[in-house]
Design a protein around this motif. Sequence first.
Motif: not given
Length: 399
Positions: A285-289, A334-348, A386-389
Amino acid sequence: MARLGEGPVDWLLTNAVLADVDGHGSLRIEEGWLHVRGERICARGTGRPPADLPHVDAGGAVVTPAFVECHSHLLFAGNRLGDWMRRQGLEPDDPRLGTGGIAATAKATSALDDAQLVATTLARLAPLARSGVGTVEIKTGYGLSAPAELRLARLALEVAERARHDIGLDVVVTFLGLHALPTAPAHERRHIVDDMIGALDELPAGVRTVDAFVDPAGVSAEEARPFLEAARARGFDLRLHVDQFADANGAALAASLGALSADHLDATGPEGIAALAAAGTVGVLTPIATVLSGTRLRPPVMALRDAGVGLAVSADANPGTSPSADLRLAALLAVTELGLRPDEAFAGITLHAARALGLADRGTLEAGARADLVAWPVSHPFELVLSHLPLEPWRPLPD
Ligand code: NIG
Ligand code: FE
């Protein structure tokens, strides 16, 4: 800076919260330790570590495998700021505001000499290495002719060599031989495909993966197939850009060729999803694009998940559709816009990204994996996705 595999052969990382992915999602091990031998993790556990070896105290930090950026277009010159302005209805009025799509980037890239292009790309990689990324894939793709793509392959390998040596970053080079073809009659486009098939035999050793952009904005599945079959016959692993702006049967093509990954998937339909699942091809997945392209398409995450397709996440850094190389931003979206769970985003951005590159030795803290570790000053691993800080991670390595 100490490097992986330098220092004592055997050492322990202690007092860490280990954040890893297992077969059922992510795993969090409190008061964890890792036993490292040479460049590899040889054991892990919790509580009292087994032996009295030199150790590095993580101070209670969350420790992850170094992140894997599995899809980038960082080897380019110029910018496409004018294209971005036009999407907002603004007219660029300065020649320094680049316009003209992939072809314009190819022109700017050809105008920069080799040393400048290598230096520009290395400068883009240094902040990635500091942000917890340990492996980055870099594609050619802004050459568009066979000689220009071969030049970029050679320069990408030079970047890889320098990045490994200077900043301890592992770079995987992909030959994106079919990115954009001129709007021309089919037989003329076919000539370019034939040239790119010829280029496969001239690729320097060290390039192991081959890519094509199968989409109405790139090439059709029919155009790409002979090139990809030729690449596969020569032993290259395949990665494909597919179905970014419309379903072009790219995912099905990727699966039918046994590709490691099919990337984008914004417009992939049910047949493509089923084919990816059956073939074990990773979806990238390429959520920014996805978010910035303005099409309002969204990759079918629920259906991909239900079908059992492993999902990686990438920033897809490039000047035209995703002007960011920030993998944590990609994970957040990927979490906020595409609906991945945070653990899936981490695995991603760890395990599945490594799988997308065909690298079985990283993206995990399992015994046997490379001990390419990152310590993070956070209280929970989800803060990484889940944070971009801003965060300042560090590399736990013995002196
Ligand atoms: O991954 N999809 C094709 N290639 C790039 C975009 C390249 C560009 O526009 O410069 C991508 O989005
Ligand atoms: Fe891309």
